[in-house]
Design a protein around this motif. Structure first.
Motif, PDB file in Angstrom:
ATOM      1  N   GLY A 199       0.797  -1.217   0.000  1.00 23.69           N
ATOM      2  CA  GLY A 199       0.000   0.000   0.000  1.00 23.69           C
ATOM      3  C   GLY A 199       0.832   1.269   0.000  1.00 23.69           C
ATOM      4  N   ILE A 200       2.028   1.217   0.586  1.00 19.80           N
ATOM      5  CA  ILE A 200       2.855   2.422   0.669  1.00 19.80           C
ATOM      6  C   ILE A 200       4.098   2.347  -0.211  1.00 19.80           C
ATOM      7  N   PHE A 201       4.368   1.188  -0.832  1.00 18.44           N
ATOM      8  CA  PHE A 201       5.638   1.009  -1.533  1.00 18.44           C
ATOM      9  C   PHE A 201       5.791   1.980  -2.702  1.00 18.44           C
ATOM     10  N   PHE A 202       4.780   2.083  -3.546  1.00 24.21           N
ATOM     11  CA  PHE A 202       4.849   3.022  -4.670  1.00 24.21           C
ATOM     12  C   PHE A 202       4.992   4.452  -4.155  1.00 24.21           C
ATOM     13  N   LEU A 203       4.235   4.803  -3.120  1.00 19.71           N
ATOM     14  CA  LEU A 203       4.306   6.160  -2.557  1.00 19.71           C
ATOM     15  C   LEU A 203       5.692   6.445  -1.993  1.00 19.71           C
ATOM     16  N   TYR A 204       6.292   5.448  -1.354  1.00 23.46           N
ATOM     17  CA  TYR A 204       7.648   5.576  -0.819  1.00 23.46           C
ATOM     18  C   TYR A 204       8.661   5.785  -1.937  1.00 23.46           C
ATOM     19  N   LEU A 205       8.483   5.086  -3.042  1.00 20.29           N
ATOM     20  CA  LEU A 205       9.434   5.188  -4.148  1.00 20.29           C
ATOM     21  C   LEU A 205       9.379   6.551  -4.831  1.00 20.29           C
ATOM     22  N   VAL A 206       8.173   7.134  -4.955  1.00 21.95           N
ATOM     23  CA  VAL A 206       8.062   8.426  -5.649  1.00 21.95           C
ATOM     24  C   VAL A 206       8.198   9.610  -4.695  1.00 21.95           C
ATOM     25  N   ASP A 207       8.165   9.357  -3.394  1.00 15.73           N
ATOM     26  CA  ASP A 207       8.314  10.459  -2.430  1.00 15.73           C
ATOM     27  C   ASP A 207       9.709  11.069  -2.579  1.00 15.73           C
ATOM     28  N   PRO A 208       9.810  12.408  -2.618  1.00  9.18           N
ATOM     29  CA  PRO A 208      11.131  13.034  -2.754  1.00  9.18           C
ATOM     30  C   PRO A 208      12.095  12.582  -1.662  1.00  9.18           C
ATOM     31  N   SER A 209      13.366  12.488  -2.010  1.00  8.07           N
ATOM     32  CA  SER A 209      14.378  12.037  -1.048  1.00  8.07           C
ATOM     33  C   SER A 209      14.442  12.961   0.156  1.00  8.07           C
ATOM     34  N   SER A 210      14.084  14.231  -0.036  1.00  5.03           N
ATOM     35  CA  SER A 210      14.087  15.170   1.087  1.00  5.03           C
ATOM     36  C   SER A 210      13.017  14.828   2.112  1.00  5.03           C
ATOM     37  N   ASN A 211      12.013  14.015   1.719  1.00  2.00           N
ATOM     38  CA  ASN A 211      10.968  13.563   2.646  1.00  2.00           C
ATOM     39  C   ASN A 211      11.235  12.171   3.197  1.00  2.00           C
ATOM     40  N   GLY A 212      12.367  11.578   2.787  1.00  2.54           N
ATOM     41  CA  GLY A 212      12.690  10.232   3.251  1.00  2.54           C
ATOM     42  C   GLY A 212      12.398   9.147   2.249  1.00  2.54           C
ATOM     43  N   GLY A 213      11.812   9.516   1.078  1.00  2.00           N
ATOM     44  CA  GLY A 213      11.520   8.530   0.049  1.00  2.00           C
ATOM     45  C   GLY A 213      12.696   8.325  -0.891  1.00  2.00           C
ATOM     46  N   LYS A 214      12.435   7.623  -1.996  1.00  3.25           N
ATOM     47  CA  LYS A 214      13.494   7.305  -2.958  1.00  3.25           C
ATOM     48  C   LYS A 214      13.603   8.320  -4.088  1.00  3.25           C
ATOM     49  N   GLY A 215      12.549   9.113  -4.312  1.00  8.43           N
ATOM     50  CA  GLY A 215      12.612  10.125  -5.360  1.00  8.43           C
ATOM     51  C   GLY A 215      12.576   9.578  -6.770  1.00  8.43           C
ATOM     52  N   PHE A 216      12.003   8.367  -6.975  1.00  6.49           N
ATOM     53  CA  PHE A 216      11.907   7.789  -8.320  1.00  6.49           C
ATOM     54  C   PHE A 216      10.830   8.517  -9.114  1.00  6.49           C
ATOM     55  N   ASP A 217      10.966   8.522 -10.458  1.00 13.83           N
ATOM     56  CA  ASP A 217       9.865   9.022 -11.272  1.00 13.83           C
ATOM     57  C   ASP A 217       8.814   7.929 -11.406  1.00 13.83           C
ATOM     58  N   THR A 218       7.649   8.292 -11.967  1.00 11.75           N
ATOM     59  CA  THR A 218       6.527   7.349 -12.055  1.00 11.75           C
ATOM     60  C   THR A 218       6.895   6.088 -12.814  1.00 11.75           C
ATOM     61  N   THR A 219       7.615   6.235 -13.923  1.00 15.22           N
ATOM     62  CA  THR A 219       7.968   5.077 -14.752  1.00 15.22           C
ATOM     63  C   THR A 219       8.844   4.089 -13.992  1.00 15.22           C
ATOM     64  N   LYS A 220       9.894   4.595 -13.347  1.00  9.46           N
ATOM     65  CA  LYS A 220      10.810   3.722 -12.619  1.00  9.46           C
ATOM     66  C   LYS A 220      10.124   3.070 -11.425  1.00  9.46           C
ATOM     67  N   ALA A 221       9.300   3.851 -10.713  1.00 12.39           N
ATOM     68  CA  ALA A 221       8.605   3.303  -9.548  1.00 12.39           C
ATOM     69  C   ALA A 221       7.607   2.228  -9.964  1.00 12.39           C
ATOM     70  N   ALA A 222       6.834   2.497 -11.038  1.00 12.39           N
ATOM     71  CA  ALA A 222       5.849   1.517 -11.503  1.00 12.39           C
ATOM     72  C   ALA A 222       6.530   0.244 -11.988  1.00 12.39           C
ATOM     73  N   ASP A 223       7.691   0.386 -12.618  1.00 11.58           N
ATOM     74  CA  ASP A 223       8.434  -0.785 -13.096  1.00 11.58           C
ATOM     75  C   ASP A 223       8.872  -1.663 -11.932  1.00 11.58           C
ATOM     76  N   LEU A 224       9.382  -1.032 -10.863  1.00 10.22           N
ATOM     77  CA  LEU A 224       9.834  -1.802  -9.702  1.00 10.22           C
ATOM     78  C   LEU A 224       8.661  -2.444  -8.973  1.00 10.22           C
ATOM     79  N   VAL A 225       7.572  -1.696  -8.802  1.00  7.91           N
ATOM     80  CA  VAL A 225       6.393  -2.256  -8.129  1.00  7.91           C
ATOM     81  C   VAL A 225       5.828  -3.422  -8.931  1.00  7.91           C
ATOM     82  N   GLY A 226       5.740  -3.259 -10.267  1.00  6.14           N
ATOM     83  CA  GLY A 226       5.236  -4.339 -11.109  1.00  6.14           C
ATOM     84  C   GLY A 226       6.118  -5.571 -11.046  1.00  6.14           C
ATOM     85  N   SER A 227       7.442  -5.356 -11.038  1.00  6.66           N
ATOM     86  CA  SER A 227       8.375  -6.491 -10.946  1.00  6.66           C
ATOM     87  C   SER A 227       8.226  -7.204  -9.609  1.00  6.66           C
TER      88      SER A 227
END
Length: 568
Positions: free
Chosen positions: A43-71
């Motif tokens: 439930g939070i994994f995609f949100l964590y991946l796209v959350d800016p690094s300044s907020n503690g997330g990974k700062g991924f763009d939508t494409t990269k985050a969706a690719d990792l979540v789908g994998s």
């Protein structure tokens, strides 16, 4: 293949009566806490991946985050193929569940640690752990309800079991929202690990109550050896994955076939495993087993589209909820939600965000890396500046709360749906199991049709969509899910030859794996769909076709179920 003695567990006889087996409730609460952890994380994994690094997330763009979540979704449902096989042949089902539970807990705690290495190691542990846990807990339940006096209650037992899944899935998102908003992402992931440990304690302290379900059948002379299965499925899958991953290199095609190298690798890897299941059917020598396997494989093929729509919950619908839905609340609702940590604060103050074009597509440099620039929170990127708050801050309903809508409706609607079919059964008008599945697929199409309407009625580049559209979409889809998911587990248990039940459970989760990857693949092109109605219309058309195919097959599948079990 030489027959060997199979270790049988010590069984405490369970009295025969009108109620359900005590083991059902052990499995109910074990699965409830395991799903608490799984759905909290997803439930939070995609949100964590796209959350800016300044907020503690990974700062991924939508494409990269969706690719990792789908994998991740794909692999977490692909691993039951191996876990089911090893439990069938060597470990036994209870041992496999305990091993899987410990690996899952370790994986969630790894995600709580900082750094990319910990994240990828945690994902690997979860994927392997789910392979041992998921197919085998369902197999234990099916084996218990194979007993003559319990067999008529099997579908209801799976529906009760499925309610446990959704109670855990409902609760977890409130816990996730509170912890990540007050303490950070790591604490939320750690809560998933704690939930899994609670489930393990419940399971391990009640092993005798579920011993009836841990019976493995002796090997038959014509049965494929484990080495042959691994050699004809796993090894070719690994080789195909390697070919798929490197096929986009400049010396070969120079471009990917399905959007990203990981998509190519996974979809290539699925081909040998699909061929393995087809060969399992074609080489089966007993007519009854062959008909059961054929009906299951036909059901699996049609159900893929349903699960692609289901997995939009973690991909397309999460993007819609996060960036395109008006999540502002009235002052009264905001005050009520505040103590539960259901609110997140977004700000217009500049911090690193993904640079986007006029259609909200990520802008990349010559090397394909996403460009980050100082800017407002992504929530404001499709909101005109005249609608921005004067103080630069907004309190919004946390995106992950929307993940609880579906399990809430599951719990609310399950007894109603069961009651309706019970009422129809008394009048001799209850649809057969395959017809119920077809109805469920049509309802999934209807849920996506609501999103087509929502996207058509909202100019997402200047305004937000009402939360009501997501509630309506989840409500319609949920009724379909009640008709497909628990019934699917029940059908695997009914139609599988006894010695390959867990392996066929692995096949059921392979369907989920392919669907999860397709859902992730679709979401990687989210930014390319300037008209979001097209995205959801693809799902409507696909599910409509799948529903028609299921109706065509329903009479044949119903006859096979009747032959195997004596009822439809």
């Amino acid at each position: 293949m030489t027959q060997t003695a199979v270790e049988q567990p010590v069984i405490t006889p369970t009295p025969r009566g009108k109620g359900h087996h005590k083991g059902l409730y052990v499995l109910f609460f074990t699965e409830m806490w395991e799903r608490f952890g799984y759905y909290l994380m997803i439930g939070i994994f995609f949100l964590y991946l796209v959350d800016p690094s300044s907020n503690g997330g990974k700062g991924f763009d939508t494409t990269k985050a969706a690719d990792l979540v789908g994998s991740y979704i794909a692999l977490v449902y692909l691993s039951p193929f191996i876990g089911g096989l090893l439990a069938d042949r060597y470990l036994g089902y209870r041992r496999a569940v305990i091993l899987g539970g410990f690996l899952l807990a370790a994986g969630y705690f790894s995600l709580a640690a900082p750094g990319d290495l910990a994240m990828y190691a945690g994902l690997g542990l979860i994927i392997i752990g789910n392979g041992f846990f998921k197919p085998n807990i369902g197999t234990i339940l099916g084996n218990i309800y194979n007993r003559a006096d319990l067999a008529p209650k099997k579908d209801v037992a799976y529906n009760i079991f499925y309610m446990g899944v959704n109670i855990g899935a409902f609760i977890c998102n409130f816990v996730a929202a509170y912890l990540r908003n007050h303490y950070g992402w790591g604490y939320a992931f750690a809560a998933a690990g704690v939930g899994m440990l609670v489930g393990l304690v419940i399971f391990a302290s009640n092993l005798k109550k579920i011993a009836e379900g841990d019976i493995r059948k002796p090997a038959s002379p014509d049965e494929m050896s484990t080495a042959k299965i691994l050699g004809s499925a796993l090894l070719p899958a690994i080789l195909a994955a390697v070919i798929g991953y490197f096929i986009s290199s400049p010396s070969l095609l120079g471009h990917t076939l399905f959007g990203t190298p990981s998509n190519d690798a996974f979809l290539f890897a699925c081909v040998p495993i699909i061929i393995f299941y087809i060969r399992l059917y074609t080489t089966s020598k007993q007519k009854e087993d062959k008909r059961g396997l054929g009906a299951l494989l036909a059901f699996f093929a049609v159900a893929i589209i349903f699960w692609v729509i289901y997995n939009q919950n973690s991909t397309g619908l999460t993007i819609w909820a996060d960036q395109y839905t008006d999540r502002q609340m009235s002052p009264a609702m905001e005050k009520a939600a505040q103590p539960f940590g259901m609110l997140q604060t977004v700000t217009t103050e500049p911090h690193k965000v993904t640079q986007i074009d006029e259609h909200f597509r990520a802008i990349k440099d010559a090397n394909g890396n996403t460009i980050e620039v100082p800017g407002a929170d992504p929530y404001f990127q499709n909101l005109p500046k005249e609608k921005w708050p004067q103080d630069g801050k907004l309190k919004l309903l946390s995106t992950e709360i929307f993940q609880s809508i579906n399990p809430f409706f599951i719990v609310a609607f399950s007894l109603i749906v069961i009651g309706i079919f019970g009422w129809l059964a008394k009048r001799g008008k209850e649809p057969t199991t395959p017809v119920k599945v077809a109805i469920g697929i049509f309802l999934a199409a209807g849920s996506s049709l609501l999103m087509v309407v929502a996207a058509a009625m909202t100019n997402v580049y200047i305004d937000k969509s009402s939360m009501a559209w997501l509630f309506g979409t989840y409500a319609v889809f949920t009724v379909g899910e009640i008709l497909v998911s628990p019934i699917g587990l029940s059908m695997v248990s009914k139609l599988s030859p006894p010695r390959v039940t867990a392996l066929m459970m692995g096949g059921w989760y392979l369907v989920n794996a392919i669907a999860g990857k397709v859902a992730g693949l679709m979401a990687t092109f989210w930014d390319s769909f300037t008209n979001k109605t097209s995205y959801f219309l693809i799902l409507v058309i696909s599910a409509g076709i799948a529903g028609v195919v299921m109706l065509i097959l329903s009479k044949w599948i119903a006859r096979v179920v009747k032959e195997k079990t004596g009822s439809y």
